[in-house]
Design a protein around this motif. Structure first.
Motif, PDB file in Angstrom:
ATOM      1  N   TYR A   1       2.760 -10.340  -0.863  1.00 21.59           N
ATOM      2  CA  TYR A   1       1.406  -9.976  -1.230  1.00 21.59           C
ATOM      3  C   TYR A   1       0.573  -9.785   0.031  1.00 21.59           C
ATOM      4  N   VAL A   2      -0.394  -8.915  -0.082  1.00 17.89           N
ATOM      5  CA  VAL A   2      -1.311  -8.679   1.027  1.00 17.89           C
ATOM      6  C   VAL A   2      -2.676  -8.361   0.455  1.00 17.89           C
ATOM      7  N   ARG A   3      -3.696  -8.938   1.042  1.00 12.52           N
ATOM      8  CA  ARG A   3      -5.062  -8.655   0.624  1.00 12.52           C
ATOM      9  C   ARG A   3      -5.688  -7.665   1.591  1.00 12.52           C
ATOM     10  N   PHE A   4      -6.061  -6.521   1.062  1.00 15.71           N
ATOM     11  CA  PHE A   4      -6.860  -5.561   1.813  1.00 15.71           C
ATOM     12  C   PHE A   4      -8.307  -5.721   1.357  1.00 15.71           C
ATOM     13  N   SER A   5      -9.215  -5.821   2.300  1.00 19.17           N
ATOM     14  CA  SER A   5     -10.636  -5.909   1.930  1.00 19.17           C
ATOM     15  C   SER A   5     -11.425  -4.909   2.771  1.00 19.17           C
ATOM     16  N   PHE A   6     -12.276  -4.182   2.088  1.00 22.62           N
ATOM     17  CA  PHE A   6     -12.894  -2.978   2.644  1.00 22.62           C
ATOM     18  C   PHE A   6     -14.366  -3.192   2.983  1.00 22.62           C
ATOM     19  N   GLY A   7     -14.840  -2.391   3.939  1.00 24.18           N
ATOM     20  CA  GLY A   7     -16.240  -2.449   4.336  1.00 24.18           C
ATOM     21  C   GLY A   7     -16.805  -1.064   4.560  1.00 24.18           C
ATOM     22  N   LYS A   8     -18.083  -1.036   4.894  1.00 22.58           N
ATOM     23  CA  LYS A   8     -18.784   0.236   5.005  1.00 22.58           C
ATOM     24  C   LYS A   8     -18.303   1.079   6.179  1.00 22.58           C
ATOM     25  N   TYR A   9     -17.637   0.478   7.151  1.00 24.60           N
ATOM     26  CA  TYR A   9     -17.171   1.245   8.306  1.00 24.60           C
ATOM     27  C   TYR A   9     -15.766   1.820   8.122  1.00 24.60           C
ATOM     28  N   ASN A  10     -15.083   1.467   7.042  1.00 28.34           N
ATOM     29  CA  ASN A  10     -13.738   2.005   6.799  1.00 28.34           C
ATOM     30  C   ASN A  10     -13.788   3.461   6.346  1.00 28.34           C
ATOM     31  N   THR A  11     -12.687   4.175   6.592  1.00 33.21           N
ATOM     32  CA  THR A  11     -12.616   5.609   6.274  1.00 33.21           C
ATOM     33  C   THR A  11     -11.409   5.897   5.388  1.00 33.21           C
ATOM     34  N   THR A  12     -11.415   7.079   4.774  1.00 35.47           N
ATOM     35  CA  THR A  12     -10.273   7.490   3.952  1.00 35.47           C
ATOM     36  C   THR A  12      -9.021   7.655   4.803  1.00 35.47           C
ATOM     37  N   ALA A  13      -9.182   8.111   6.043  1.00 35.28           N
ATOM     38  CA  ALA A  13      -8.026   8.263   6.929  1.00 35.28           C
ATOM     39  C   ALA A  13      -7.365   6.915   7.191  1.00 35.28           C
ATOM     40  N   GLU A  14      -8.165   5.861   7.313  1.00 37.03           N
ATOM     41  CA  GLU A  14      -7.603   4.524   7.525  1.00 37.03           C
ATOM     42  C   GLU A  14      -6.843   4.045   6.291  1.00 37.03           C
ATOM     43  N   ILE A  15      -7.373   4.340   5.123  1.00 41.16           N
ATOM     44  CA  ILE A  15      -6.689   3.966   3.882  1.00 41.16           C
ATOM     45  C   ILE A  15      -5.349   4.696   3.786  1.00 41.16           C
ATOM     46  N   ASP A  16      -5.366   5.976   4.086  1.00 41.81           N
ATOM     47  CA  ASP A  16      -4.136   6.775   4.016  1.00 41.81           C
ATOM     48  C   ASP A  16      -3.082   6.239   4.974  1.00 41.81           C
TER      49      ASP A  16
END
Length: 391
Positions: free
Chosen positions: A361-376
């Motif tokens: 398992y891994v927890r990803f937690s997102f913020g306002k500075y994250n981008t779609t390229a980083e998610i991809d």
């Protein structure tokens, strides 16, 4: 994208300081350096900055400045609400869940161990949802057996599995039984609006570093109409005699500015962050066999939108998953935000019925500075690691 740049997807642990917040803090680190307890002009200027920050926080939460007390963070705020309530009102019964942050769970477990209180854990289902019927039963049983007033401590947004609690519903239930209701709102503060004039809670808390403010500062809201508690920390008359010690002035100013920004930009940030979470869910579901999402974290409409807890097929890779992501330049977490570097398994996932300990398992937690390229890139990396493992 440029894979040499580190990708930060551990925003539930802490967030990057907003430049606007730093700008607000700097004068309190340099020219405005007086002790706020001093009566001379240097001290008065700093005292004014603290009270202005208090009014800002109170205004955003729709409450009185007299009900906001600054602390060193969420952990101290939680401890103050719990310990001071129990001490002040001589409480002998408390209710919580096995999914709470250790600031709450360990505190109540200790008080139970030393015989100060009787502690009941409310039941949860396989998704980690609180059984409100059982909560009602626990409150009713304590009242019938003469156990006195109860303390209920249940978090608003779970930092690991993203479950959200209906504060209105739980608060109404607590009022029915005259129970004191404390909620750890660290993960939702700055991400959801809290209208304290209309919310039936007695205590909520915040930590600046969870919403792009500074570390080492937080606050406690105490409902003045319902609770009058004794201090948790003695040693001075600061915080209206509620918290001894010279105030973290620039931290307090930074927290207030960060919360102000969070409220000002909340709708836009929520839309952006939710789109990132949805993108990761969709891509992982499409590209990975047998991927699951722990708790309610995969339910976009009914979860904390900043957190996604991914359950991966059983594999020898599981034990080294975070290490391999880190090598690839991706910072994520495998458990609680406050122990993300620990090898100890998650107490939250361990408490969920039917969990397979062999799965990763891994927890990803997102913020306002994250981008779609980083998610991809994060999805591509995660999928690639498991594809190599299965070859």
């Amino acid at each position: 994208m440029n894979t040499s740049a580190a990708i930060y997807l551990d925003n539930a642990a802490t967030t990057r300081l907003d430049p606007e917040v730093l700008e607000a803090m700097l004068p309190l680190m340099t020219e405005n350096f007086g002790n706020p307890s001093s009566i001379h002009s240097h001290g008065r200027k700093v005292r004014t900055a603290i009270e202005k920050a208090r009014k800002t926080v109170a205004s955003l939460l729709n409450t009185s400045p007299a009900e906001i007390f600054f602390t060193s963070g969420g952990t101290e705020a939680d401890n103050t609400a719990i310990r001071s309530s129990i001490d002040t009102y001589r409480l002998t019964h408390a209710i919580t869940s096995p999914l709470e942050h250790h600031a709450v769970l360990h505190t109540l477990e200790h008080l139970h161990k030393v015989g100060t209180i009787k502690l009941d854990l409310v039941r949860i289902d396989e998704k980690g949802r609180i059984d409100l019927t059982h909560l009602d039963e626990l409150l009713k049983t304590n009242q019938k057996t003469g156990g006195g007033r109860s303390l209920v401590s249940l978090m608003h947004g779970n930092n690991e599995i993203a479950n959200l609690l209906n504060l209105q519903q739980v608060g109404d239930l607590c009022r029915e039984y005259n129970a004191i209701f404390h909620s750890d709102t660290v993960q939702t503060m700055g991400h959801f609006r809290h209208d304290l004039q209309n919310l039936p809670v007695d205590f909520i808390v915040g930590a600046g570093h969870k919403f792009h403010g500074p570390k080492g500062v937080g606050f406690l809201y105490a409902n003045a109409e319902r609770v009058k508690i004794e201090p948790f920390i003695y040693g001075g008359a600061q915080e209206r005699n509620m918290r001894g010690g010279t105030e973290n002035v620039y931290g307090i100013v930074g927290l207030a500015k960060a919360l102000e920004i969070a409220y000002r930009e909340m709708d836009a940030h929520r839309e952006h962050i939710t789109s990132l979470k949805r993108r990761m869910i969709d891509q992982l579901t499409e590209k990975m066999p047998d991927v699951r999402f722990n708790g309610n974290s995969g339910d976009i409409d009914n979860s904390l939108y900043t957190v996604l807890n991914v359950s991966l097929p059983a594999s020898e890779l599981s034990d080294m998953l975070l290490f391999n992501l880190d090598i690839a330049g991706i910072s994520a977490s495998g458990g609680s935000a406050c122990s993300s570097g620990s090898e100890i398994g998650s107490h939250v996932l361990g408490a969920l019925p039917g969990q397979n300990p062999e799965r990763g398992y891994v927890r990803f937690s997102f913020g306002k500075y994250n981008t779609t390229a980083e998610i991809d890139f994060a999805v591509e990396t995660l999928v690639g690691l498991y594809q190599k493992e299965l070859i």
